[in-house]
Write an enzyme that holds these catalytic residues in place. Structure first.
Site, short mmCIF file in Angstrom:
data_model
loop_
_atom_site.label_atom_id
_atom_site.label_comp_id
_atom_site.label_asym_id
_atom_site.label_seq_id
_atom_site.Cartn_x
_atom_site.Cartn_y
_atom_site.Cartn_z
N LEU A 31 -3.36 10.67 -0.35
CA LEU A 31 -3.96 10.56 -1.12
C LEU A 31 -4.87 10.26 -0.12
CD1 LEU A 31 -2.87 8.28 -4.49
CD2 LEU A 31 -2.77 11.46 -3.85
N HIS A 32 -6.26 11.10 -1.01
CA HIS A 32 -7.09 10.27 -0.24
C HIS A 32 -8.51 10.42 -0.78
CE1 HIS A 32 -8.40 15.17 -0.58
NE2 HIS A 32 -7.02 14.85 0.45
N HIS A 35 -8.70 13.45 -3.88
CA HIS A 35 -7.71 12.81 -4.69
C HIS A 35 -8.17 12.32 -6.26
CE1 HIS A 35 -4.37 14.69 -1.62
NE2 HIS A 35 -4.64 14.92 -2.06
#
Ligand code: PAF
Length: 287
Positions: A31-32, A35
Site C-alpha cells: 500500500l501507498h 490506496h
C-alpha cells in the site's frame, strides 16, 4: 481489524455485520498513500454504520507471461498495520489456491474494451481483472466498491462490466495521488532505479503541458505528437503508448477537441511499466 484468509471466514464475518452497508477496496497490497486515500473515501461512503472491507490479492491471472507477477512487491504485515490505522474493519487476504479452483473454466471479459489501449499491450490483462473483481464481488457482495482513477481503463472496464451484468454495485473512482515531484503513486515505483525514479516525473510534466495546451484549441493528433515528443526527450523513458480518447466512452477522437478527453500514457523505465492519465478540457465556446 478482522483478517480473513478463506472465503468462508469473510462470508461468516460479513453475515454477522449485515445489513450494515459494505464498501470494498480491492488491492494487490504494498500500500501507498493512493490506496490509503481510497480507504478514506470508502470510510466516508460507508458512514458511521457501514463497514469498510479491503482485499489483498496479487492476482496471477492479470499478469502475462514474462510480466512481473513474481517480483510484484509484497509486504503484508506493513499493509495490515496501515489498514488498521485507517480503521478498516476487515481484510480478505487469501492464497491463490483459495481463490482459483484448478478446474475453473469461467471468465469475465468486456469484449471490446479489453482489446484496446493497455489491453493491446497486455493481452488477457483485463480478462484477469474483470474475472477477479467479479469473484471478489461475489464473495464479499459489497454495496459499493472504490477503485483508483490512475487505472483509468480498468475503472472503465469495471463500470462496463457492472452495467452489462446488472451487478448492482456502486463503483466509485478515487483521484490519483502524486509524489511532490508529480509522479503518480504506484506500488511499482519502488522498483525504479534511482536514475529512472529521477526521470519518471516526465509523465506528469507531459500531462501538465497537454492540460495547458488542450483548451487553446489543438487537434487530438497534434496534442498526441506533442506529448510523445516531450516523453521521448527523456532518454530513459521507453514510450509504450500515448492515446487521446473521449473521457467518457474511451472512443478515439479525430480532429479538434470538442469535449473532455483523456490522455493515457504507458511508459517503461527499464523493466518497470508505469501508467498515468489526465482528463483535459476543450476550448470554451464563445458565449
Ligand atoms: O488495481 C488493482 O490493484 C487490481 O487490478 C485489482 C483491481 C485489485 C484486481 O486485482
Amino acid at each position: 481489524m478482522e483478517v480473513c484468509r478463506t472465503k468462508s471466514a469473510i462470508r461468516a464475518q460479513l453475515a454477522d455485520w449485515r445489513p450494515a452497508p459494505i464498501v470494498l477496496v480491492p488491492t494487490m497490497g504494498f500500500l501507498h498513500e493512493g490506496h490509503l486515500s481510497l480507504m478514506r473515501l470508502a470510510r466516508r461512503q460507508a458512514g458511521t454504520t457501514g463497514k469498510v472491507v479491503t482485499s489483498i490479492f496479487v492476482n496471477p491471472t492479470q499478469f502475462g507471461p514474462g510480466e512481473d507477477f513474481g517480483s510484484y512487491p509484497r509486504d503484508e504485515a506493513r499493509d495490515f498495520d496501515l489498514m488498521r490505522k485507517e480503521g478498516v474493519d476487515a481484510v480478505f487476504a487469501p492464497e491463490v489456491s483459495e481463490v482459483y479452483d484448478p478446474a475453473a473454466q469461467t471468465i469475465v471479459e468486456t469484449t471490446e474494451l479489453a482489446k484496446v489501449l493497455i489491453g493491446k499491450l497486455r493481452p488477457g490483462h483485463f480478462r484477469g481483472v474483470a474475472t477477479i473483481v467479479t469473484k471478489l464481488f461475489n464473495i464479499i457482495r459489497p454495496d459499493a466498491a472504490v477503485f483508483g482513477e490512475k487505472d483509468y481503463q480498468q475503472l472503465a472496464v469495471i463500470r462496463t462490466m457492472v452495467r452489462d451484468l446488472d451487478m448492482g454495485i456502486e463503483i466509485i473512482g478515487g483521484p490519483i495521488q502524486r509524489e511532490p515531484d508529480g509522479l503518480a503513486m504506484s506500488s511499482r515505483n519502488v522498483r525504479l532505479s534511482p536514475a529512472d525514479r529521477a526521470a519518471a516525473p516526465i509523465l506528469a510534466r507531459a500531462l501538465d503541458e497537454a492540460e495547458a495546451l488542450a483548451p487553446k484549441g489543438i487537434t487530438a493528433s497534434r496534442l498526441r505528437s506533442h506529448v510523445r515528443a516531450t516523453l521521448e526527450a527523456e532518454t530513459r523513458a521507453h514510450v509504450q503508448s500515448v492515446d487521446i480518447r473521449d473521457a467518457h466512452s474511451l472512443e478515439t477522437i479525430a480532429g479538434p477537441l470538442t469535449r473532455p478527453a483523456v490522455i493515457l500514457l504507458a511508459v517503461k523505465f527499464g523493466q518497470v511499466f508505469l501508467i498515468d492519465n489526465r482528463v483535459v478540457q476543450p476550448p470554451q465556446e464563445e458565449p
